[in-house]
Scaffold this motif. Sequence first.
Motif, PDB file in Angstrom:
ATOM      1  N   ALA A  18       0.932  -1.225  -0.045  1.00 13.92           N
ATOM      2  CA  ALA A  18       0.147  -0.144  -0.134  1.00 13.92           C
ATOM      3  C   ALA A  18       0.780   1.223  -0.054  1.00 13.92           C
ATOM      4  CB  ALA A  18      -0.937   0.139   1.109  1.00 13.92           C
ATOM      5  N   GLN A  19       2.155   1.164   0.441  1.00 16.99           N
ATOM      6  CA  GLN A  19       3.081   2.249   0.489  1.00 16.99           C
ATOM      7  C   GLN A  19       3.736   2.965  -0.919  1.00 16.99           C
ATOM      8  OE1 GLN A  19       5.775   1.935   3.735  1.00 16.99           O
ATOM      9  NE2 GLN A  19       3.842   1.121   5.277  1.00 16.99           N
ATOM     10  N   ALA A  33       2.381   2.955  -3.919  1.00 22.51           N
ATOM     11  CA  ALA A  33       1.691   3.775  -4.911  1.00 22.51           C
ATOM     12  C   ALA A  33       0.238   4.079  -4.302  1.00 22.51           C
ATOM     13  CB  ALA A  33       1.515   2.793  -6.364  1.00 22.51           C
ATOM     14  N   ASP A  34      -0.032   5.422  -4.845  1.00 23.07           N
ATOM     15  CA  ASP A  34      -1.341   5.782  -4.674  1.00 23.07           C
ATOM     16  C   ASP A  34      -2.378   4.806  -5.137  1.00 23.07           C
ATOM     17  OD1 ASP A  34      -0.291   7.776  -3.086  1.00 23.07           O
ATOM     18  OD2 ASP A  34      -0.685   9.285  -4.685  1.00 23.07           O
ATOM     19  N   GLN A  35      -3.645   4.593  -4.161  1.00 25.80           N
ATOM     20  CA  GLN A  35      -4.482   3.739  -4.707  1.00 25.80           C
ATOM     21  C   GLN A  35      -5.889   4.284  -4.840  1.00 25.80           C
ATOM     22  OE1 GLN A  35      -4.859   0.103  -2.539  1.00 25.80           O
ATOM     23  NE2 GLN A  35      -2.493  -0.583  -2.832  1.00 25.80           N
ATOM     24  N   ASP A  36      -6.632   3.870  -5.474  1.00 23.67           N
ATOM     25  CA  ASP A  36      -8.249   4.490  -5.924  1.00 23.67           C
ATOM     26  C   ASP A  36      -9.096   3.920  -4.276  1.00 23.67           C
ATOM     27  OD1 ASP A  36      -8.335   1.741  -6.314  1.00 23.67           O
ATOM     28  OD2 ASP A  36      -9.579   2.250  -8.076  1.00 23.67           O
ATOM     29  N   PRO A  37      -9.985   4.706  -4.148  1.00 26.85           N
ATOM     30  CA  PRO A  37     -10.981   4.243  -3.109  1.00 26.85           C
ATOM     31  C   PRO A  37     -11.202   2.849  -3.034  1.00 26.85           C
ATOM     32  CG  PRO A  37     -11.653   6.403  -3.687  1.00 26.85           C
ATOM     33  CD  PRO A  37     -10.632   5.959  -4.669  1.00 26.85           C
ATOM     34  N   ALA A  84      -8.136   0.792  -2.136  1.00 27.79           N
ATOM     35  CA  ALA A  84      -7.765   0.935  -0.653  1.00 27.79           C
ATOM     36  C   ALA A  84      -9.039   0.009   0.015  1.00 27.79           C
ATOM     37  CB  ALA A  84      -7.970   2.249  -0.143  1.00 27.79           C
TER      38      ALA A  84
END
Length: 428
Positions: free
Chosen positions: A202-203, A205-209, A212
């Motif tokens: 999870a750290q 790359a950014d993830q969509d809602p 996540a």
Amino acid sequence: MTRSRIRAFLCAMVVVMVPVPAVLAPPSALVVACSATLAMAAALSRWPYRGITLARAASLVTVVSFAVALVYQGRHQFVGLWLPVEMCALLLLLGRVVRRLPGWQAAVIGTSLGIAITVELPLRLTLRMPNPTAETSILVCFMSFFPVAVVAGIALYLRSLDDRRVRAVARARRAQRLDVARDLHDFVAHEVTGIVLEAQAAQLADQDPEGARALAVRVEEAGLRALASMDHMVGALRDPDERAAAEPPPTRMYGLADLPDLVGRFSATGGIPAELQRAEEPADDRSGAPDSDPNGERPEKPAGTLPREIESTAYAVVLEALTNVRRHAPSATRVLVSTVRTAGPALEVSVVDDGGDRRDRPQALTGKDRPGGGTGLIGLAERVEALGGTLTTGRHGKGWQVRAVLPVPNAQTGTTVGPDSPSRAVTP
């Protein structure tokens, strides 16, 4: 009749028959008859009995036997009549003492019984015979030594077998627990490693809602599986024959006054709304205190009116129940915590959840394993029962209920609240 009752009946008949010949003998014969009867009763009875242990019974029999040798002034014929009965009883009692009692008690009491059999009983007879001689007394004492040695040797052999069996069981249990502990490490380490890998991913790359949320669900499921594995393994490690060792008391004793903070933290951190309801004391308080002050407001009941162990146990019940709700019913939408003073007097503590909507939850995490859990409720039930109360758990509609009833001493309460008494809900 059961076998135990038949055995008790036969033993009672034997004991009753011992003093029967004393009916036809002079009053002085009752002294030796009572000594033989007491020895036979102690040898055939089951110990402990109503707080009397085998050690106390054997000690009493030994003291009485020595006392009879000092105070009896009758003829030697009556001594010879009851001497075989008392000697057999003392030999049987010697075997039980050597085999069953702890080390120092077995040594002290067993030695005393051995001296009574080999010295006191023979001399009680030979010194009262016409023209007693030292050779006769020594010979009788020497002959009495052989049954004592045989009985003591058999008892020591059986004691060694018992000790060997206990050690074997302890070794097998220890080996089994080590295996379970290794399995526990493997299962929990596997799930925790998965949680760590998910957190590291999870750290990166950014993830969509949605991603996540899916990640959070996977982490939650892995944590619940780790907890379930730990519960099952610790349940296997639990010793059913022993209570948990007494732990030192905490530095702070939590009670009913801490429930609002506990319920508030649960609502704030768990995402499940929780409500606390308390039932107040009835207006017609027996203590004679006024129902309201001059301003028309009801005075608050001072804190600490319940025993500390009652309040701390009530707090522990709520804490364990809320923990189980978070672990086993994460989809619950409402939790109701209530405390009410009932007739008895008693304090009733209840934690109920509505179960929520389980359609989007894995059945294995929130459904069939709900009644399982670990040893928390088991230890809590023992704590409640130690105070004379009851702890019940079970389905309540679609949800689950944990309910404890704790009896309150009259001296601590003064008044009680029945099920139909008026109450006022307090929500933090």
